[in-house]
Design an enzyme around this catalytic site. Sequence first.
Site, PDB file in Angstrom:
ATOM      1  N   TYR A 322       2.851   1.595  -1.192  1.00 10.74           N
ATOM      2  CA  TYR A 322       3.313   0.692  -2.260  1.00 10.74           C
ATOM      3  C   TYR A 322       4.143   1.438  -3.303  1.00 10.74           C
ATOM      4  O   TYR A 322       4.500   0.859  -4.317  1.00 10.74           O
ATOM      5  CB  TYR A 322       2.133   0.053  -2.995  1.00 10.74           C
ATOM      6  CG  TYR A 322       1.141  -0.698  -2.140  1.00 10.74           C
ATOM      7  CD1 TYR A 322       1.549  -1.649  -1.202  1.00 10.74           C
ATOM      8  CD2 TYR A 322      -0.235  -0.488  -2.284  1.00 10.74           C
ATOM      9  CE1 TYR A 322       0.623  -2.349  -0.444  1.00 10.74           C
ATOM     10  CE2 TYR A 322      -1.165  -1.187  -1.533  1.00 10.74           C
ATOM     11  CZ  TYR A 322      -0.733  -2.103  -0.609  1.00 10.74           C
ATOM     12  OH  TYR A 322      -1.655  -2.795   0.129  1.00 10.74           O
ATOM     13  N   CYS A 348       1.122  15.498   7.908  1.00 11.02           N
ATOM     14  CA  CYS A 348       2.471  15.797   8.371  1.00 11.02           C
ATOM     15  C   CYS A 348       3.382  14.586   8.293  1.00 11.02           C
ATOM     16  O   CYS A 348       3.780  14.020   9.315  1.00 11.02           O
ATOM     17  CB  CYS A 348       2.414  16.361   9.780  1.00 11.02           C
ATOM     18  SG  CYS A 348       1.515  17.912   9.776  1.00 11.02           S
ATOM     19  N   GLU A 349       3.636  14.147   7.076  1.00 11.64           N
ATOM     20  CA  GLU A 349       4.535  13.030   6.794  1.00 11.64           C
ATOM     21  C   GLU A 349       5.169  13.307   5.437  1.00 11.64           C
ATOM     22  O   GLU A 349       4.461  13.695   4.505  1.00 11.64           O
ATOM     23  CB  GLU A 349       3.755  11.706   6.654  1.00 11.64           C
ATOM     24  CG  GLU A 349       3.008  11.233   7.868  1.00 11.64           C
ATOM     25  CD  GLU A 349       3.871  10.456   8.854  1.00 11.64           C
ATOM     26  OE1 GLU A 349       5.004  10.057   8.485  1.00 11.64           O
ATOM     27  OE2 GLU A 349       3.406  10.268   9.986  1.00 11.64           O
ATOM     28  N   TYR A 377      -9.034  -0.232  -3.051  1.00  4.78           N
ATOM     29  CA  TYR A 377      -8.015   0.054  -2.041  1.00  4.78           C
ATOM     30  C   TYR A 377      -7.794   1.570  -1.891  1.00  4.78           C
ATOM     31  O   TYR A 377      -6.702   2.028  -1.604  1.00  4.78           O
ATOM     32  CB  TYR A 377      -6.704  -0.695  -2.355  1.00  4.78           C
ATOM     33  CG  TYR A 377      -6.962  -2.178  -2.533  1.00  4.78           C
ATOM     34  CD1 TYR A 377      -7.298  -2.964  -1.433  1.00  4.78           C
ATOM     35  CD2 TYR A 377      -6.933  -2.786  -3.782  1.00  4.78           C
ATOM     36  CE1 TYR A 377      -7.592  -4.305  -1.585  1.00  4.78           C
ATOM     37  CE2 TYR A 377      -7.230  -4.124  -3.946  1.00  4.78           C
ATOM     38  CZ  TYR A 377      -7.554  -4.881  -2.843  1.00  4.78           C
ATOM     39  OH  TYR A 377      -7.859  -6.205  -2.993  1.00  4.78           O
TER      40      TYR A 377
END
Length: 417
Positions: A322, A348-349, A377
């Site tokens: 978001y 790994c992003e 959340y």
Amino acid sequence: MEKVEIFNSYLSYKDGVLHIEGVSIEDLAKEYGTPLYIYSASYVRDRIREYRSAFKDALICYAVKANFNPEVIRVAGEEGAGADIVSGGELICALRGGIDPSKIVYAGVGKTEKELELAVEKEILMFNVESSDELYVLNEIAGRLGRKARVAIRVNPDVDPKTHPYISTGMKKSKFGIDFETAKEEYRVARELPNLEVAGIHCHIGSQILDVSPYREAVSKVAVLWKELTDEGYEIGYIDIGGGLGIRYRPEDREPSPSELAEAVLPALEGVSAKLILEPGRSMVGNAGILVTQVQFLKDKEIKHFVIVDAGMNDLVRPSIYDAYHHIVPVKKRDGEHIIADVVGPICETGDFLAKDRRIEWVERGDYLAVLSAGAYGFSMASHYNVRPRPAEVLVEKGSARLIREREDYDYILNIR
Ligand SMILES: *Cc1c(COP(=O)(O)O)cnc(C)c1O
């Protein structure tokens, strides 16, 4: 000086160390390890009391998807809350948290037969039905089980809650609910189905809503529908106006209170003799919780500082999906200089970050950081991505802390116990 009390009055520094309800967060991090979710029970109690005093006779159904830990649900239930669920798993959590089925409402566009069966067997208060197909399937299941299912139609009031598009649910183009024109036809269908009892009208316009005026607009439309249906002989005993009230994530955010919400919507319900249901999730638990993480490495690139911590997008995904802001404060103050850094996780992003270009106090390897407003959340959206065990959860109340979920291990993830 960081003022953390503005997020949660139970959160404050004592001798330079962050405490929650009087318990040292540094001690908790050392005892239970990191990443670690910590929740304040008193905060949750206060919130539900605020809702209950603002909406006198209403049923407050805590939206379990915000935080499904049964011990958190139990705290809400002890203060009189019911539960709003969106899956069979959440039904189980609500029941484990001690919520009576007569206080459970069930929404969701894709309820499976198995899930519907379970909820029919438990005789929950109301199914918030989102499609015509669902009415027929629910009727068939209730018949098969020799029960009657109480239903509300989830109507789509087509109002813009002015929030992030991914969490805006009440506009025409959204997959949720049924538009007002079609809704009346569905009420006729439901009335004819022998194993259903038409009981309510439901709407839920979105999440993280900081301006209460879209609620007034939506509820006014629902009130008109209630009057029309009542004139046609329906007995609509419940009006469920959903959840979605926003919370403070940034110091400068202004958080609407339950009583402001009441002032906005109650006048629109003048002359409507139905019991009101609310489904707050985020506003019940969001600022009750923090995520504690430990600095692993510091990495300086020519154009940027990176603070690499042990909590990643698998633990708290909101910043990644978001672009959400979470305030980050040191668990132990150094009162040193500040740096501008990206606070990033080990995943790994490139999208794995907790904060971008954030001004934070100088940190060193091994320091703990508290990511605020992580009670909603947070854990409930956590995953095992990169085969990372999900964090432990601790509930604190009045000076004492208890583990309410153990940290997972690899055997748990791989299901080879
Ligand atoms: C998600 C959801 C809620 C809770 O929303 P919050 O923004 O957390 O208050 C309530 N009702 C329904 C139907 C939902 O899907």
